[in-house]
Design an enzyme around this catalytic site. Structure first.
Site, PDB file in Angstrom:
ATOM      1  N   ASP A   8     146.131 -58.990 117.990  1.00 20.78           N
ATOM      2  CA  ASP A   8     145.638 -59.833 117.692  1.00 20.78           C
ATOM      3  C   ASP A   8     145.505 -60.074 119.365  1.00 20.78           C
ATOM      4  OD1 ASP A   8     147.630 -61.560 118.536  1.00 20.78           O
ATOM      5  OD2 ASP A   8     147.739 -62.163 116.091  1.00 20.78           O
ATOM      6  N   CYS A  65     151.576 -59.114 117.214  1.00 19.84           N
ATOM      7  CA  CYS A  65     150.576 -60.008 117.571  1.00 19.84           C
ATOM      8  C   CYS A  65     152.224 -61.383 117.875  1.00 19.84           C
ATOM      9  CB  CYS A  65     149.626 -60.700 115.882  1.00 19.84           C
ATOM     10  SG  CYS A  65     151.514 -60.861 114.478  1.00 19.84           S
ATOM     11  N   THR A  67     154.276 -63.127 116.388  1.00 19.00           N
ATOM     12  CA  THR A  67     155.366 -62.487 115.635  1.00 19.00           C
ATOM     13  C   THR A  67     155.570 -61.562 115.686  1.00 19.00           C
ATOM     14  OG1 THR A  67     154.813 -63.781 113.678  1.00 19.00           O
ATOM     15  CG2 THR A  67     155.321 -65.590 114.988  1.00 19.00           C
ATOM     16  N   HIS A  98     166.675 -45.361 109.069  1.00 21.28           N
ATOM     17  CA  HIS A  98     167.266 -45.375 107.353  1.00 21.28           C
ATOM     18  C   HIS A  98     165.914 -45.598 106.865  1.00 21.28           C
ATOM     19  CE1 HIS A  98     172.065 -46.445 107.866  1.00 21.28           C
ATOM     20  NE2 HIS A  98     171.826 -45.335 108.825  1.00 21.28           N
ATOM     21  N   HIS A 133     169.140 -42.493 102.258  1.00 22.77           N
ATOM     22  CA  HIS A 133     168.169 -42.848 103.207  1.00 22.77           C
ATOM     23  C   HIS A 133     166.698 -42.332 102.058  1.00 22.77           C
ATOM     24  CE1 HIS A 133     171.084 -44.404 105.038  1.00 22.77           C
ATOM     25  NE2 HIS A 133     171.300 -43.533 105.919  1.00 22.77           N
TER      26      HIS A 133
END
Ligand code: RB5
Length: 153
Positions: A8, A65, A67, A98, A133
């Site tokens: 962004d 972005c 965060t 994993h 996994h």
């Protein structure tokens, strides 16, 4: 290897640096933008990268972005996407080994550029370990496709 990258308005500079870094390692990078610092709604680039990953057009995606949260939430709404927000390399590596993450996300307001480079390097170089996994990743798929999990009955 071919990756898609999206961001962004907060993360234009970091996106450009990471793109250059990946290209320097011989990775082809498709940039879905934005390339402007005008306010931009992160679901647009999260969605675009996620669709490219889900269709197999690219091998994986990088989303940035402020965060890493909003853009990864958008990507995770697309079927088949496992986008993981990572602020350090250990989690990034394990997200591949994993969780078979197919998109790595982080926040331009959270980490610095050198940490971001280490994160993408660990992520790009790690491989899914399968085995036990795989069973858990299959469960994620079951939840996604049926909104139900037999093992939780
Ligand atoms: C933009 O202000 C900010 O909300 C965005 O970059 C991101 O952090 C959202 O999760």
């Amino acid at each position: 290897m071919k990756l898609a990258i999206g961001n962004d308005h907060v993360a234009v500079e970091m996106k450009n640096e990471i793109k250059k870094h990946l290209e320097g390692k011989g990775i082809e990078v498709i940039d879905v933008g934005t390339n402007s610092t005008d306010r931009f709604d992160y679901p647009i680039s999260g969605y675009k990268v996620a669709k490219m990953v889900a269709s197999g057009e690219v091998d994986g995606g990088v989303l940035i972005c402020g965060t890493g949260l909003g853009i990864s939430l958008a990507a995770n709404k697309v079927k088949g996407i496992r986008a993981c927000v990572c602020s350090e390399p250990y989690t990034a590596k394990l997200s591949r080994q994993h969780n078979n993450s197919n998109i790595i996300a982080f926040g331009a307001r959270v980490i610095g550029i050198e940490m971001a480079k280490m994160i993408v390097d660990e992520w790009v170089n790690a491989d899914f370990e399968g085995d036990r996994h795989q069973r858990r990743v299959d469960m994620l798929k079951e939840i996604e496709e049926t909104q139900h999990l037999k093992a939780a009955e």
